[in-house]
Design a protein around this motif. Sequence first.
Motif, PDB file in Angstrom:
ATOM      1  N   LYS A 216       1.105  -0.890   0.290  1.00 20.80           N
ATOM      2  CA  LYS A 216       0.136   0.235   0.140  1.00 20.80           C
ATOM      3  C   LYS A 216       0.746   1.629   0.184  1.00 20.80           C
ATOM      4  CE  LYS A 216      -4.023  -1.657   2.744  1.00 20.80           C
ATOM      5  NZ  LYS A 216      -4.813  -1.766   3.745  1.00 20.80           N
TER       6      LYS A 216
ATOM      7  N   GLU B 224      -9.323   8.521   8.792  1.00 19.05           N
ATOM      8  CA  GLU B 224      -8.469   6.597   8.699  1.00 19.05           C
ATOM      9  C   GLU B 224      -9.448   5.934   8.197  1.00 19.05           C
ATOM     10  OE1 GLU B 224      -7.881   5.897  12.576  1.00 19.05           O
ATOM     11  OE2 GLU B 224      -5.635   6.789  12.153  1.00 19.05           O
ATOM     12  N   GLN B 225     -10.905   6.076   7.943  1.00 23.62           N
ATOM     13  CA  GLN B 225     -12.134   5.871   7.761  1.00 23.62           C
ATOM     14  C   GLN B 225     -12.167   5.502   6.037  1.00 23.62           C
ATOM     15  OE1 GLN B 225     -16.217   7.330   8.528  1.00 23.62           O
ATOM     16  NE2 GLN B 225     -17.065   5.571   7.831  1.00 23.62           N
TER      17      GLN B 225
ATOM     18  N   GLY C 237      -8.351   4.701   4.912  1.00 26.29           N
ATOM     19  CA  GLY C 237      -7.571   3.208   6.144  1.00 26.29           C
ATOM     20  C   GLY C 237      -7.562   2.019   4.481  1.00 26.29           C
ATOM     21  N   ASP C 238      -8.349   2.000   3.897  1.00 29.88           N
ATOM     22  CA  ASP C 238      -8.411   0.306   3.500  1.00 29.88           C
ATOM     23  C   ASP C 238      -7.529   0.484   2.431  1.00 29.88           C
ATOM     24  OD1 ASP C 238     -10.007  -0.663   5.217  1.00 29.88           O
ATOM     25  OD2 ASP C 238     -12.126  -0.413   3.835  1.00 29.88           O
ATOM     26  N   ARG C 239      -7.580   1.190   1.817  1.00 33.74           N
ATOM     27  CA  ARG C 239      -6.559   1.502   0.190  1.00 33.74           C
ATOM     28  C   ARG C 239      -4.851   1.984   0.980  1.00 33.74           C
ATOM     29  NH1 ARG C 239      -9.446   4.965  -4.118  1.00 33.74           N
ATOM     30  NH2 ARG C 239      -7.696   3.855  -5.437  1.00 33.74           N
ATOM     31  N   TYR C 240      -4.754   3.021   1.533  1.00 35.11           N
ATOM     32  CA  TYR C 240      -3.510   2.885   1.772  1.00 35.11           C
ATOM     33  C   TYR C 240      -2.759   3.076   3.548  1.00 35.11           C
ATOM     34  CZ  TYR C 240      -4.712   5.826  -1.628  1.00 35.11           C
ATOM     35  OH  TYR C 240      -5.472   6.471  -3.222  1.00 35.11           O
ATOM     36  N   ASP C 241      -1.437   2.844   4.083  1.00 37.89           N
ATOM     37  CA  ASP C 241      -1.174   2.277   5.200  1.00 37.89           C
ATOM     38  C   ASP C 241      -1.104   3.769   5.390  1.00 37.89           C
ATOM     39  OD1 ASP C 241       0.413   1.654   6.499  1.00 37.89           O
ATOM     40  OD2 ASP C 241       2.211   1.274   6.258  1.00 37.89           O
TER      41      ASP C 241
END
Length: 68
Positions: A2, A20-21, A24-28
Amino acid sequence: MKHRICFIDDDAAFEIPLFEQVFGDRYDIVSETSFEAAVKAMEKRGAWKPELFVLDLYFPTGHPDQDE
């Protein structure tokens, strides 16, 4: 792997959780309320270095060009 983002915003109650919401799933992400806290969080991750910084434009002290 990521992509890595460092997000700094003084609103820990709303802006940081929202960022983050959404991302957060796509990036660190390292997200903190100050530069100093972000540096410490990145150091804890070892060789982790962000590819992008996202910064809050207006901190509690106001706009940098604003007369006091």
